[in-house]
Design a protein around this motif. Structure first.
Motif, PDB file in Angstrom:
ATOM      1  N   ARG A 246      -5.006   2.741 -27.635  1.00 35.94           N
ATOM      2  CA  ARG A 246      -5.410   3.547 -28.794  1.00 35.94           C
ATOM      3  C   ARG A 246      -6.751   3.108 -29.382  1.00 35.94           C
ATOM      4  NH1 ARG A 246       0.014   2.884 -28.559  1.00 35.94           N
ATOM      5  NH2 ARG A 246       1.373   4.666 -29.089  1.00 35.94           N
ATOM      6  N   LYS A 247      -7.346   2.097 -28.769  1.00 37.37           N
ATOM      7  CA  LYS A 247      -8.641   1.566 -29.227  1.00 37.37           C
ATOM      8  C   LYS A 247      -8.566   1.063 -30.674  1.00 37.37           C
ATOM      9  CE  LYS A 247     -11.603   4.204 -26.101  1.00 37.37           C
ATOM     10  NZ  LYS A 247     -10.502   4.676 -25.232  1.00 37.37           N
ATOM     11  N   ILE A 248      -7.497   0.323 -30.954  1.00 36.51           N
ATOM     12  CA  ILE A 248      -7.357  -0.311 -32.257  1.00 36.51           C
ATOM     13  C   ILE A 248      -7.167  -1.812 -32.064  1.00 36.51           C
ATOM     14  CG2 ILE A 248      -6.389   1.752 -33.337  1.00 36.51           C
ATOM     15  CD1 ILE A 248      -3.636   0.449 -33.178  1.00 36.51           C
ATOM     16  N   ARG A 249      -7.382  -2.539 -33.139  1.00 38.80           N
ATOM     17  CA  ARG A 249      -7.274  -3.998 -33.121  1.00 38.80           C
ATOM     18  C   ARG A 249      -5.967  -4.401 -33.793  1.00 38.80           C
ATOM     19  NH1 ARG A 249      -8.928  -7.607 -36.949  1.00 38.80           N
ATOM     20  NH2 ARG A 249      -9.931  -5.928 -38.120  1.00 38.80           N
ATOM     21  N   VAL A 250      -5.273  -5.384 -33.235  1.00 38.31           N
ATOM     22  CA  VAL A 250      -4.012  -5.840 -33.827  1.00 38.31           C
ATOM     23  C   VAL A 250      -4.008  -7.361 -33.921  1.00 38.31           C
ATOM     24  CG1 VAL A 250      -2.660  -3.862 -33.026  1.00 38.31           C
ATOM     25  CG2 VAL A 250      -2.835  -5.907 -31.578  1.00 38.31           C
ATOM     26  N   GLY A 251      -3.155  -7.872 -34.813  1.00 35.66           N
ATOM     27  CA  GLY A 251      -3.019  -9.318 -34.928  1.00 35.66           C
ATOM     28  C   GLY A 251      -1.898  -9.706 -35.868  1.00 35.66           C
ATOM     29  N   ARG A 252      -1.368 -10.890 -35.620  1.00 39.11           N
ATOM     30  CA  ARG A 252      -0.413 -11.519 -36.524  1.00 39.11           C
ATOM     31  C   ARG A 252      -1.043 -12.815 -37.003  1.00 39.11           C
ATOM     32  NH1 ARG A 252       2.237 -15.850 -36.870  1.00 39.11           N
ATOM     33  NH2 ARG A 252       4.164 -15.998 -38.087  1.00 39.11           N
ATOM     34  N   TYR A 253      -0.808 -13.185 -38.251  1.00 36.26           N
ATOM     35  CA  TYR A 253      -1.446 -14.378 -38.790  1.00 36.26           C
ATOM     36  C   TYR A 253      -0.478 -15.122 -39.711  1.00 36.26           C
ATOM     37  CZ  TYR A 253      -1.832 -12.159 -43.346  1.00 36.26           C
ATOM     38  OH  TYR A 253      -1.528 -11.588 -44.548  1.00 36.26           O
ATOM     39  N   THR A 254      -0.796 -16.376 -39.947  1.00 39.40           N
ATOM     40  CA  THR A 254      -0.122 -17.191 -40.950  1.00 39.40           C
ATOM     41  C   THR A 254      -1.162 -17.591 -41.988  1.00 39.40           C
ATOM     42  OG1 THR A 254       1.456 -18.058 -39.339  1.00 39.40           O
ATOM     43  CG2 THR A 254       1.166 -19.318 -41.371  1.00 39.40           C
ATOM     44  N   ALA A 255      -0.877 -17.327 -43.241  1.00 40.04           N
ATOM     45  CA  ALA A 255      -1.840 -17.605 -44.306  1.00 40.04           C
ATOM     46  C   ALA A 255      -2.131 -19.098 -44.408  1.00 40.04           C
ATOM     47  CB  ALA A 255      -1.317 -17.088 -45.642  1.00 40.04           C
ATOM     48  N   GLN A 256      -3.376 -19.422 -44.764  1.00 36.95           N
ATOM     49  CA  GLN A 256      -3.823 -20.802 -44.903  1.00 36.95           C
ATOM     50  C   GLN A 256      -4.295 -21.060 -46.330  1.00 36.95           C
ATOM     51  OE1 GLN A 256      -3.450 -22.913 -42.299  1.00 36.95           O
ATOM     52  NE2 GLN A 256      -2.567 -21.155 -41.221  1.00 36.95           N
TER      53      GLN A 256
END
Length: 309
Positions: A246-256
């Motif tokens: 779909r030409k999109i960016r994805v990500g999962r993160y942990t706050a710092q």
């Protein structure tokens, strides 16, 4: 001093209030006399042994990731803060906030918003930093863009709505029907009842989906995102292959932890652009009850522990 520690992983019954030594700060650290500490989902994950940063070798462990209080001691290398300053902090995992005095790095703290009492200020750091970093550091949300926030009535979500509006974005959010008026009052441009409405049928394409729900909700969000947009989650890693198609960016993160970002948030609060909602408060001795409430009841905003009066 009193501290809430776990010696093994499990349910709320493993939480023990014990007497431990007061901490001594190193060069760039401060000791905070804790007036209040907030209760977060990560606390339950740590308690259950589901947070990989805290393993059995770190036990016994003090729970709690954010606090508000007064500086009671300073390391020799601390600059910019004085004894008695009222501060709030998002703590690193090694230092727990469910105790009467806690160590914090001077780069993790900021001056408490002048407009908030310590109970309300304690509700801000973890949720606020999580929302801030998800929207701006990872989501790259810019003025004039459109964002869909899943779970807008919770601790992170209710702040994310307000941060996005303060940045000049258009905001939609999914909530239960009883919370629609609440999030609209916070500034949401569109509120969708996830129980009775399919958000993908209600919302026009967006530049960013900020996912605080996960599961099927996350997957159903993909087709709502404009090419070049992003889906950022605090929970499960989004489908990278589907995103590439779909030409999109994805990500999962942990706050710092970030004292600098916390100061920006404090400024927005004192400017009247962000209000903080505390659903219920508990005494430190009611910590098990507080964690049960977080896991088993609908919480609007945050739950907070009163530690020292």
């Amino acid at each position: 001093m009193r501290a809430v520690r776990i010696h093994r992983f499990g349910g709320p019954e493993v939480l023990k209030i014990e007497t431990v030594d007061e901490p001594i700060p190193a060069g760039h650290e401060v000791v905070i006399r804790v007036l209040a500490a907030s209760v977060n989902p990560v606390d339950a994950k740590i308690r259950e042994g589901k947070y990989p940063v805290v393993t059995e070798k770190e036990l016994p462990h003090v729970l709690g990731r954010d606090v508000c209080g007064e500086i009671a001691d300073l390391g020799d290398d601390v600059a910019g803060f004085l004894m008695g300053d009222q501060v709030f902090a998002f703590l690193s995992p090694k230092n727990g906030g469910y105790e009467e005095f806690v160590i914090a790095g001077s780069n993790e703290i900021a001056m408490k918003p002048k407009s908030l009492d310590p109970i309300t200020a304690a509700a801000v750091p973890l949720a606020g930093i999580t929302a801030w970093q998800g929207l701006f550091d990872h989501g790259d949300l810019r003025p004039g863009q459109r964002v869909l926030i899943h779970g807008g009535a919770g601790g992170v979500g209710h702040l994310a709505i307000q941060f996005a509006k303060a940045r000049g974005a258009w905001v939609a959010t999914t909530v239960s029907g009883t919370d629609k008026a609440f999030v609209e009052d916070l500034g949401a441009d569109q509120a969708i009842d996830y129980k009775s409405e399919r958000f993908e049928d209600q919302v026009e394409p967006v530049d960013l989906v900020f996912d605080l729900v996960g599961g099927d909700t996350q997957q159903r969000s993909f087709d709502l995102i404009k090419p070049g947009g992003a889906l950022i989650s605090t929970l499960t890693e989004p489908d990278a292959a589907g995103a590439a198609q779909r030409k999109i960016r994805v990500g999962r993160y942990t706050a710092q932890p970030s004292g600098a970002q916390l100061q920006e948030i404090a400024d927005l609060i004192d400017e009247g652009k962000v209000k903080v909602v505390v659903d219920k408060t508990f005494d430190l001795g009611q910590v098990a009850e507080a964690q049960k409430a977080l896991e088993n009841t609908h919480v609007r905003g945050k739950l907070v522990l009163r530690v020292l009066g």
